[in-house]
Design a protein around this motif. Structure first.
Motif, mmCIF file in Angstrom:
data_model
loop_
_atom_site.group_PDB
_atom_site.id
_atom_site.type_symbol
_atom_site.label_atom_id
_atom_site.label_comp_id
_atom_site.label_asym_id
_atom_site.label_seq_id
_atom_site.Cartn_x
_atom_site.Cartn_y
_atom_site.Cartn_z
ATOM 1 N N ASN A 447 0.278 -18.204 11.342
ATOM 2 C CA ASN A 447 0.963 -16.922 11.286
ATOM 3 C C ASN A 447 0.366 -16.065 10.178
ATOM 4 N N ASP A 448 0.992 -14.911 9.950
ATOM 5 C CA ASP A 448 0.459 -13.978 8.962
ATOM 6 C C ASP A 448 0.827 -14.355 7.533
ATOM 7 N N ARG A 449 1.518 -15.473 7.372
ATOM 8 C CA ARG A 449 1.971 -15.835 6.033
ATOM 9 C C ARG A 449 0.790 -16.023 5.085
ATOM 10 N N TYR A 450 -0.261 -16.681 5.549
ATOM 11 C CA TYR A 450 -1.407 -16.920 4.696
ATOM 12 C C TYR A 450 -2.143 -15.626 4.366
ATOM 13 N N GLN A 451 -2.111 -14.680 5.268
ATOM 14 C CA GLN A 451 -2.843 -13.438 5.043
ATOM 15 C C GLN A 451 -2.239 -12.614 3.918
ATOM 16 N N THR A 452 -0.999 -12.885 3.561
ATOM 17 C CA THR A 452 -0.373 -12.157 2.452
ATOM 18 C C THR A 452 -0.583 -12.848 1.116
ATOM 19 N N LEU A 453 -1.208 -14.021 1.104
ATOM 20 C CA LEU A 453 -1.360 -14.782 -0.138
ATOM 21 C C LEU A 453 -2.718 -14.601 -0.798
ATOM 22 N N PHE A 454 -3.695 -14.097 -0.065
ATOM 23 C CA PHE A 454 -5.060 -14.053 -0.580
ATOM 24 C C PHE A 454 -5.502 -12.610 -0.801
ATOM 25 N N ASP A 455 -6.273 -12.427 -1.859
ATOM 26 C CA ASP A 455 -6.769 -11.081 -2.173
ATOM 27 C C ASP A 455 -7.660 -10.548 -1.064
ATOM 28 N N CYS A 456 -8.373 -11.438 -0.426
ATOM 29 C CA CYS A 456 -9.172 -11.045 0.726
ATOM 30 C C CYS A 456 -9.302 -12.254 1.639
ATOM 31 N N GLN A 457 -9.250 -11.981 2.936
ATOM 32 C CA GLN A 457 -9.391 -13.056 3.912
ATOM 33 C C GLN A 457 -10.463 -12.662 4.920
ATOM 34 N N TRP A 458 -11.417 -13.579 5.094
ATOM 35 C CA TRP A 458 -12.458 -13.368 6.100
ATOM 36 C C TRP A 458 -12.210 -14.328 7.261
ATOM 37 N N THR A 464 -18.937 -16.193 18.530
ATOM 38 C CA THR A 464 -19.609 -14.891 18.590
ATOM 39 C C THR A 464 -20.342 -14.536 17.310
ATOM 40 N N GLY A 465 -20.000 -15.206 16.213
ATOM 41 C CA GLY A 465 -20.593 -14.860 14.921
ATOM 42 C C GLY A 465 -19.974 -13.631 14.293
ATOM 43 N N ALA A 466 -18.908 -13.104 14.890
ATOM 44 C CA ALA A 466 -18.255 -11.912 14.356
ATOM 45 C C ALA A 466 -17.480 -12.251 13.085
ATOM 46 N N ILE A 467 -17.471 -11.299 12.151
ATOM 47 C CA ILE A 467 -16.775 -11.477 10.878
ATOM 48 C C ILE A 467 -15.793 -10.326 10.713
ATOM 49 N N SER A 468 -14.542 -10.653 10.520
ATOM 50 C CA SER A 468 -13.525 -9.644 10.229
ATOM 51 C C SER A 468 -13.005 -9.867 8.814
ATOM 52 N N GLU A 469 -12.616 -8.774 8.190
ATOM 53 C CA GLU A 469 -12.213 -8.832 6.775
ATOM 54 C C GLU A 469 -10.868 -8.131 6.619
ATOM 55 N N ARG A 470 -9.988 -8.751 5.865
ATOM 56 C CA ARG A 470 -8.673 -8.172 5.661
ATOM 57 C C ARG A 470 -8.289 -8.300 4.195
ATOM 58 N N LEU A 471 -8.035 -7.173 3.532
ATOM 59 C CA LEU A 471 -7.612 -7.170 2.138
ATOM 60 C C LEU A 471 -6.111 -7.394 2.048
ATOM 61 N N ARG A 472 -5.692 -7.844 0.922
ATOM 62 C CA ARG A 472 -4.291 -8.196 0.720
ATOM 63 C C ARG A 472 -3.435 -6.945 0.571
ATOM 64 N N ASP A 473 -2.229 -7.000 1.108
ATOM 65 C CA ASP A 473 -1.270 -5.917 0.974
ATOM 66 C C ASP A 473 -0.828 -5.831 -0.493
ATOM 67 N N PRO A 474 -0.961 -4.666 -1.152
ATOM 68 C CA PRO A 474 -0.571 -4.582 -2.577
ATOM 69 C C PRO A 474 0.920 -4.797 -2.818
ATOM 70 N N ASP A 475 1.750 -4.651 -1.790
ATOM 71 C CA ASP A 475 3.202 -4.851 -1.957
ATOM 72 C C ASP A 475 3.613 -6.297 -1.698
ATOM 73 N N ALA A 476 2.638 -7.179 -1.467
ATOM 74 C CA ALA A 476 2.994 -8.563 -1.125
ATOM 75 C C ALA A 476 3.669 -9.266 -2.292
ATOM 76 N N ASP A 477 3.244 -8.993 -3.530
ATOM 77 C CA ASP A 477 3.873 -9.643 -4.687
ATOM 78 C C ASP A 477 5.342 -9.257 -4.802
ATOM 79 N N THR A 478 5.644 -7.992 -4.550
ATOM 80 C CA THR A 478 7.038 -7.545 -4.642
ATOM 81 C C THR A 478 7.910 -8.270 -3.617
ATOM 82 N N ARG A 479 7.386 -8.410 -2.399
ATOM 83 C CA ARG A 479 8.153 -9.097 -1.356
ATOM 84 C C ARG A 479 8.354 -10.573 -1.703
ATOM 85 N N LEU A 480 7.294 -11.209 -2.245
ATOM 86 C CA LEU A 480 7.424 -12.617 -2.614
ATOM 87 C C LEU A 480 8.454 -12.810 -3.719
ATOM 88 N N SER A 481 8.462 -11.889 -4.701
ATOM 89 C CA SER A 481 9.443 -11.995 -5.781
ATOM 90 C C SER A 481 10.864 -11.827 -5.246
#
Length: 495
Positions: A447-458, A464-481
């Motif tokens: 699920n998307d839970r891991y995507q909110t824990l990392f500063d960047c996820q590739w 296919t050899g395709a690479i996608s990149e996703r930066l961390r949501d800056p509000d993720a720390d507030t939600r975790l707190s």
């Protein structure tokens, strides 16, 4: 010519182009030669076959300075000297020394003179034998080290053709100590270099990960000597403007009131006149001051901008059975590239491989290559449990030496959610300057839970050899707190 100079000249004749192209390799060679020079000196001291004879001669010299006429000492020294000559097959001139020993007691200071003469000859023979042995021993040591150094540089030369196109300095790949211990598997390194060269998508992934941590800059105050024009007052103005002190003279307008009070009284008036004639009246001294500028060197504190060194790199590699096949190859190739780039940047690097167990490798030391090659050669097995590996990484980050450490997790992320305590710990570490990155190899099934824990996820798609990149949501720390606060309240209410 020293051993270091001889080896340097010989190596530059054969591998001068490789050494000139890599400043890192050249610096490591000089460090290696310095160690070999010290090692050669240690060998000459420890393996010297004449140490006992040297000790006997030193004891004889000391005895001569205190008891020069000791006949028994003379006879013992002759036996020791003769043993050295017989050991080396050198003629002992027996008849001459027997005559000297026999007639020594009948002459004035004869024993002392014979002992001095014997010790001079003893020392000359010993120094000649030691010098001959040292030359022979160093020649053998030099030849052995030259062959090993050439083997080392030959490996570097071969690897440079494979790794230079990848942007990696070949001078950091193989340490000389690994060659001495026979741990280097050059063919395995070549295979991984060829794998990276034949898979540009994997190389693109490696470069993206390497560029995420950009150099940070800081400022500090440093004392700097600068030239400044400083104003000072000089007493060279033509017109006197202010009182500067007291002087002796007879300038009536400038005479002190205490002196003028003497005028008018009979006895004091005579004293005033006498002091006036001798110019001994206390008078005000007046000077004119003028501001001038003088060039001086002064120390000033200036802000200097500097680049902070990046912190250590921690690689967490999933070695579970679900990574078998193409994901395993990608994870190993990325780990090798990141470990080598960390070495090039002089960043400490740790590798944590996890499945059902956790194993940690320190890749910062000079002999780390065998351990890294051992990891690259092992098979993946077991289940996926990232929690112990992440705990191990977080424990490392608690240390001061890991203040700016980056954590890179390479996995297919076929695993359960992390405990909330670990998620909050990652948030706290991030505030201190640590960074967390994730490389998802294969199909994303979580699920998307891991995507909110990392500063960047590739995400790397192996098909296919395709690479996608996703930066961390800056509000993720507030939600975790907020989630942590709700969880804490729920626990207290149930209690």
């Amino acid at each position: 010519m020293t051993l270091q100079t001889e080896l340097t000249e010989s190596l530059y004749q054969s591998y001068g182009d490789v050494l000139s192209a890599s400043p890192t390799l050249n610096a490591r060679l000089q460090q290696t030669l310095d160690k070999l020079e010290l090692g050669a000196q240690r060998i000459l001291e420890e393996e010297n076959p004449y140490r006992i004879h040297r000790a006997n001669l030193d004891a004889a010299t000391h005895s001569l300075s205190h008891q020069g006429d000791n006949r028994q000492a003379m006879l013992e020294e002759w036996q020791q000297f003769q043993a050295l000559l017989h050991q080396e097959g050198v003629p002992d001139n027996h008849r001459f020394w027997q005559n000297q020993l026999s007639s020594a007691a009948g002459r004035r200071d004869g024993i002392t003179l014979v002992r001095k003469l014997m010790q001079m000859e003893w020392r000359k023979q010993l120094e000649r034998l030691e010098a001959s042995w040292q030359i022979q021993r160093l020649s053998g040591f030099r030849q052995d080290m030259l062959e090993q150094l050439k083997t080392w540089l030959k490996m570097i030369s071969e690897l440079s053709r494979h790794f230079e196109p990848l942007g990696l300095d070949p001078g950091r790949l193989v340490d000389f100590s690994a060659v001495q211990q026979g741990h280097t598997d050059i063919e395995q390194l070549k295979r991984w270099a060829d794998y990276l060269g034949e898979n540009p998508q994997v190389m693109d992934l490696c470069r993206r990960i390497g560029k995420m941590r950009q150099p940070s800059f800081g400022e500090r105050l440093e004392p700097i000597k600068v030239k400044r024009k400083l104003p000072i007052l000089m007493d060279n103005a033509p017109a006197p403007e202010s009182i500067s002190g007291i002087r002796s003279g007879r300038d009536i307008p400038l005479t002190l009131p205490s002196e003028l009070s003497l005028v008018g009284e009979e006895m004091a008036d005579t004293l005033f006149n006498l002091r006036y004639l001798e110019s001994q009246l206390a008078c005000f001294d007046r000077r004119g001051w003028e501001r001038e500028y003088v060039t001086c060197e002064v120390w000033e504190h200036h802000a200097v901008r500097f680049e902070e060194n990046n912190g250590p790199m921690i690689l967490c590699v999933d070695t579970s059975l679900s990574m078998e096949g193409a994901p395993e190859q990608v994870a190993k190739a990325v780990s090798l590239y990141l470990a080598l780039t960390a070495q090039s940047a002089q960043r400490p690097c740790y590798l944590i491989n996890f499945s059902t167990e956790v194993a940690t490798l320190n890749l910062s030391s000079g002999d780390a290559l065998p351990a890294l090659l051992g990891f690259l050669g092992q098979s993946f097995y077991g289940g996926t449990d990232v929690v112990p590996a992440l705990n191990s990484a977080l424990d490392l980050m608690e240390k001061q030496a890991f203040r700016l450490a980056d954590l890179v997790i390479l996995s297919d992320f076929v695993m359960a959610n992390l405990p909330s305590e670990q998620e909050l710990a990652m948030c706290g570490m991030r505030e201190r300057g640590n960074r967390f990155y994730a490389v998802v190899i294969g199909e994303i099934v979580g699920n998307d839970r891991y995507q909110t824990l990392f500063d960047c996820q590739w995400h790397y798609d192996g098909e296919t050899g395709a690479i996608s990149e996703r930066l961390r949501d800056p509000d993720a720390d507030t939600r975790l707190s907020a989630e942590a606060a709700i969880l804490s309240q729920g626990i207290q209410g149930s209690a």
